[in-house]
Design a protein around this motif. Structure first.
Motif, PDB file in Angstrom:
ATOM      1  N   THR A   1      -4.858   0.634  -5.473  1.00 29.16           N
ATOM      2  CA  THR A   1      -3.906   0.609  -4.370  1.00 29.16           C
ATOM      3  C   THR A   1      -4.373  -0.333  -3.270  1.00 29.16           C
ATOM      4  O   THR A   1      -5.578  -0.574  -3.102  1.00 29.16           O
ATOM      5  CB  THR A   1      -3.696   2.027  -3.797  1.00 29.16           C
ATOM      6  N   ASP A   2      -3.428  -0.895  -2.540  1.00 30.07           N
ATOM      7  CA  ASP A   2      -3.646  -1.857  -1.449  1.00 30.07           C
ATOM      8  C   ASP A   2      -4.020  -3.257  -1.922  1.00 30.07           C
ATOM      9  O   ASP A   2      -4.252  -4.152  -1.096  1.00 30.07           O
ATOM     10  CB  ASP A   2      -4.705  -1.356  -0.442  1.00 30.07           C
ATOM     11  N   THR A   3      -4.059  -3.467  -3.234  1.00 31.28           N
ATOM     12  CA  THR A   3      -4.332  -4.817  -3.735  1.00 31.28           C
ATOM     13  C   THR A   3      -3.190  -5.749  -3.358  1.00 31.28           C
ATOM     14  O   THR A   3      -2.020  -5.397  -3.463  1.00 31.28           O
ATOM     15  CB  THR A   3      -4.503  -4.804  -5.268  1.00 31.28           C
ATOM     16  N   LYS A   4      -3.530  -6.959  -2.945  1.00 35.91           N
ATOM     17  CA  LYS A   4      -2.522  -7.953  -2.585  1.00 35.91           C
ATOM     18  C   LYS A   4      -2.166  -8.795  -3.808  1.00 35.91           C
ATOM     19  O   LYS A   4      -3.016  -9.080  -4.653  1.00 35.91           O
ATOM     20  CB  LYS A   4      -3.030  -8.845  -1.453  1.00 35.91           C
TER      21      LYS A   4
ATOM     22  N   THR B   1       1.234  -0.669  -2.562  1.00 39.58           N
ATOM     23  CA  THR B   1       1.070   0.493  -1.699  1.00 39.58           C
ATOM     24  C   THR B   1       1.462   1.747  -2.478  1.00 39.58           C
ATOM     25  O   THR B   1       2.632   1.938  -2.793  1.00 39.58           O
ATOM     26  CB  THR B   1       1.953   0.356  -0.441  1.00 39.58           C
ATOM     27  N   LYS B   2       0.472   2.553  -2.812  1.00 43.03           N
ATOM     28  CA  LYS B   2       0.691   3.762  -3.619  1.00 43.03           C
ATOM     29  C   LYS B   2       1.452   3.417  -4.905  1.00 43.03           C
ATOM     30  O   LYS B   2       2.432   4.055  -5.267  1.00 43.03           O
ATOM     31  CB  LYS B   2       1.439   4.826  -2.815  1.00 43.03           C
TER      32      LYS B   2
ATOM     33  N   CYS C   1       1.583  -3.115 -10.277  1.00 40.08           N
ATOM     34  CA  CYS C   1       0.699  -2.249  -9.500  1.00 40.08           C
ATOM     35  C   CYS C   1       0.033  -1.163 -10.340  1.00 40.08           C
ATOM     36  O   CYS C   1      -0.844  -0.455  -9.849  1.00 40.08           O
ATOM     37  CB  CYS C   1       1.472  -1.618  -8.341  1.00 40.08           C
TER      38      CYS C   1
ATOM     39  N   GLN D   1       2.005  -6.350  -1.598  1.00 35.56           N
ATOM     40  CA  GLN D   1       0.865  -5.431  -1.558  1.00 35.56           C
ATOM     41  C   GLN D   1       1.230  -4.173  -2.333  1.00 35.56           C
ATOM     42  O   GLN D   1       2.354  -3.659  -2.218  1.00 35.56           O
ATOM     43  CB  GLN D   1       0.502  -5.077  -0.113  1.00 35.56           C
TER      44      GLN D   1
END
Length: 336
Positions: free
Chosen positions: A154-157, A171-172, A149, A169
């Motif tokens: 952010t929010d990339t799957k 998330t932050k 990540c 996903q």
């Protein structure tokens, strides 16, 4: 005459292994991300990657803004933190270091500033402590082993590589496990969940408690694969525990697996798992669909649904290949 460096590296890494198949293996980081995802190159602070049909396309930042910032996902003049993109060989000259993007990858530090990339052969992972490629069964490496990540917004799957029902996903900057809805698989290229038959899943995942539980294990039983109309798993007798590795099989063409009888039967007598394709394995061009009411029918081509159609207020008779006024009561599409 000395052997090429790459050849020396491979021979060293494979010491102690007796794999009979040593083939080139692609392990592109974009296999994990939807199309058009922008990725900060983990091995270079001056490049970024754009994913196109699961293939990485590298772009170098312009001279005026030479660095790619993973916080803004844009090229900038300076970087406040380069830990996400810096490969350091200072303390590893003559040794191998891990690739941040894949369990199979490694770099050989030829000197303090020259890392040479390599990939372990099929079914092997790189182990930094062992300084060699090891079998997956002896590896502790998983996708969560990498700070994946840190190189995407952010929010990339992110695709789950062993279970099509799931995905991650960011998330932050935290990798969070998600599940598709019942009857759906995750499509890594599209970055979305679709009906199972619309997704090419390399390996059908075991349904939850496929062979029962420790309290009530299934023994010598055939059970649905919960993904296709023809597929099933055979649960062998493993004593007091459920079979941990049931064998997958499928009914012959033009028959479906019937969960009520644990046998292969006429498709019209079988309700398929949610999201399965009723055209799979069929020799007919037009077949009855699974929608309640028996008014839907499908146009099949090469074992896949090409078109979903409806008889409106009439009923589809698969044997006549026609819409008729007489009510149809196929088990496959009647109300429960």
């Amino acid at each position: 005459m000395k052997a090429p460096v790459a050849a020396q590296m491979l021979m060293f890494l494979l010491v102690g292994l007796t794999s009979s198949t040593i083939l080139p293996d692609t392990d592109d980081i974009c296999r994990l991300f939807p199309d058009k995802t922008v990725v900060a190159d983990p091995s270079s602070c001056n490049h970024y990657i754009t994913c196109n049909n699961s293939v990485s396309e590298y772009t170098r930042c312009a001279t005026s803004t030479p660095y790619f910032d993973n916080s803004t996902m844009k090229c900038t003049k300076t970087l406040s933190d380069d830990r996400h993109c810096q490969l350091s060989c200072l303390e590893h000259v003559g040794r191998f270091i891990s690739d941040k993007t894949t369990c199979k990858g490694y770099y050989f530090c030829q000197d303090e500033i020259t890392p040479i990339h390599g990939i372990c052969p099929n079914d092997l992972h790189f182990d930094f402590q062992a300084q060699s490629c090891v079998y997956k069964s002896k590896s502790n490496c998983t996708l969560s082993s990498f700070d994946i990540c840190s190189v995407v917004k952010t929010d990339t799957k992110v695709a789950h590589e062993s279970d099509c029902r799931k995905y991650y996903q960011c998330t932050k900057r935290v990798l969070t496990l998600k599940n598709c809805a019942s009857g759906q698989y995750y499509n890594s290229t599209a970055g979305a969940c679709y009906e199972k038959w619309k997704v090419n899943c390399p390996k059908i995942p075991f349904p939850d408690n496929v062979c029962g539980t420790v309290k009530t294990p299934l023994k010598n039983k055939f059970v649905t694969d919960d993904a296709t109309c023809r597929g099933y798993f055979y649960c062998a007798d493993k004593g007091s525990i459920p079979d941990p590795a049931p064998v997958w099989g499928q009914c012959k063409n033009d028959t479906f697996f019937d969960t009520t009888t644990s046998s292969c039967a006429s498709p019209l007598n079988v309700k398929c798992p949610t999201g399965a394709d009723r055209c799979e394995g069929r020799s007919l061009t037009f077949v009855s669909g699974s929608e309640t009411g028996c008014r839907q029918y499908l146009r099949c081509q090469n074992g896949k649904t090409e078109e979903e159609k409806s008889c409106g207020n009439y009923f589809f008779d698969e044997n006549l290949t026609a819409c008729i006024s007489t009510p149809i009561t196929y088990t496959s599409c009647v109300r429960k």
